[in-house]
Design an enzyme around this catalytic site. Structure first.
Site, PDB file in Angstrom:
ATOM      1  N   ASP A 132       0.857  -1.185   0.000  1.00  0.00           N
ATOM      2  CA  ASP A 132       0.000   0.000   0.000  1.00  0.00           C
ATOM      3  C   ASP A 132       0.892   1.233   0.000  1.00  0.00           C
ATOM      4  O   ASP A 132       1.608   1.488   0.970  1.00  0.00           O
ATOM      5  CB  ASP A 132      -0.910  -0.013   1.230  1.00  0.00           C
ATOM      6  CG  ASP A 132      -2.035   1.010   1.165  1.00  0.00           C
ATOM      7  OD1 ASP A 132      -1.904   1.983   0.393  1.00  0.00           O
ATOM      8  OD2 ASP A 132      -3.035   0.840   1.877  1.00  0.00           O
ATOM      9  N   ARG A 134      -0.219   4.389  -0.427  1.00  0.00           N
ATOM     10  CA  ARG A 134      -0.996   5.604  -0.212  1.00  0.00           C
ATOM     11  C   ARG A 134      -0.480   6.401   0.983  1.00  0.00           C
ATOM     12  O   ARG A 134       0.151   5.869   1.880  1.00  0.00           O
ATOM     13  CB  ARG A 134      -2.470   5.245   0.028  1.00  0.00           C
ATOM     14  CG  ARG A 134      -3.157   4.700  -1.189  1.00  0.00           C
ATOM     15  CD  ARG A 134      -4.570   4.238  -0.881  1.00  0.00           C
ATOM     16  NE  ARG A 134      -4.583   3.093   0.022  1.00  0.00           N
ATOM     17  CZ  ARG A 134      -5.691   2.480   0.432  1.00  0.00           C
ATOM     18  NH1 ARG A 134      -6.879   2.934   0.038  1.00  0.00           N
ATOM     19  NH2 ARG A 134      -5.622   1.440   1.237  1.00  0.00           N
TER      20      ARG A 134
END
Length: 208
Positions: A132, A134
């Site tokens: 991930d 983000r």
């Protein structure tokens, strides 16, 4: 705050009627050239009320717009807007960080690897990305821009909650948001729970 955090610039505000409610949509630009949205409803600073429901939603073109069954993103987006509309107040932050931050083309490459047997985490790693990528500094700024300090956060992802809290957002409640489990995304959802710590199985649909 995350080193990749970029300052925001307000671009425009307008009304956005939807099947659920008429939202106020606010567009913001960041210095990396991307544009992000807040969809706000009702009096977000109403005194004496529960903190507003908030969904911080990262862009998923395939799920949000193209009805993909490979993920639960589009189902969560609709459920969040429906929940905010039911309460008559709240906000959805729409961040342009497609494919958990790796971009649309790389997400399709990851899909191809998943077609050959990799799970969602393994596919990202095979492409040289973290599971991930983000970050949520922009979401914090967007919440502040609409006057939100104290919220009820719709998420199954404890890392997202922790990132917001670290940057000063007061999360009064985590509201599970489980929708759209189907034969095409069961392994994907199970991997998110087992390898990424997502809190699933807390609702009837999530446990199905």
């Amino acid at each position: 705050m995350d080193a990749s955090h970029k300052p925001l610039k307000h671009i425009a505000t307008a009304k956005l009627p939807t099947p659920f409610a008429e939202f106020t949509v606010l567009a913001y630009g960041s210095s990396d050239g991307k544009e992000h949205l807040v969809m706000a409803l009702g009096d977000l600073q109403a005194a004496g009320s529960l903190p507003p429901l908030v969904r911080v939603h990262s862009e998923c073109l395939t799920g949000d717009a193209l009805f993909s069954l490979r993920c639960d993103c589009g189902f969560q987006l609709r459920a969040a807007l429906e929940a905010i509309a039911r309460e008559g107040r709240g906000a959805l932050i729409y961040l342009r960080q497609e494919g958990r931050g790796i971009g649309l083309g790389n997400k399709i490459r990851a899909y191809a690897l998943q077609d050959r047997g990799a799970d969602t985490v393994e596919a990202n790693h095979q492409l040289g990305f973290p599971a991930d990528a983000r970050e949520y500094g922009l979401a914090v700024d967007m919440l502040r821009a609409v006057g939100l300090r104290r919220i009820r956060l719709m998420t199954n992802n404890p890392a997202k909650l922790d990132a917001l809290v670290k940057d000063g957002v007061i999360v009064e409640e985590r509201v599970p948001i489980e929708r759209g489990r189907n034969p095409h995304n069961t392994a994907y959802l199970d991997t998110k729970a087992e390898k990424m710590g997502h809190l699933l199985g807390e609702s009837e649909e999530g446990a199905a």
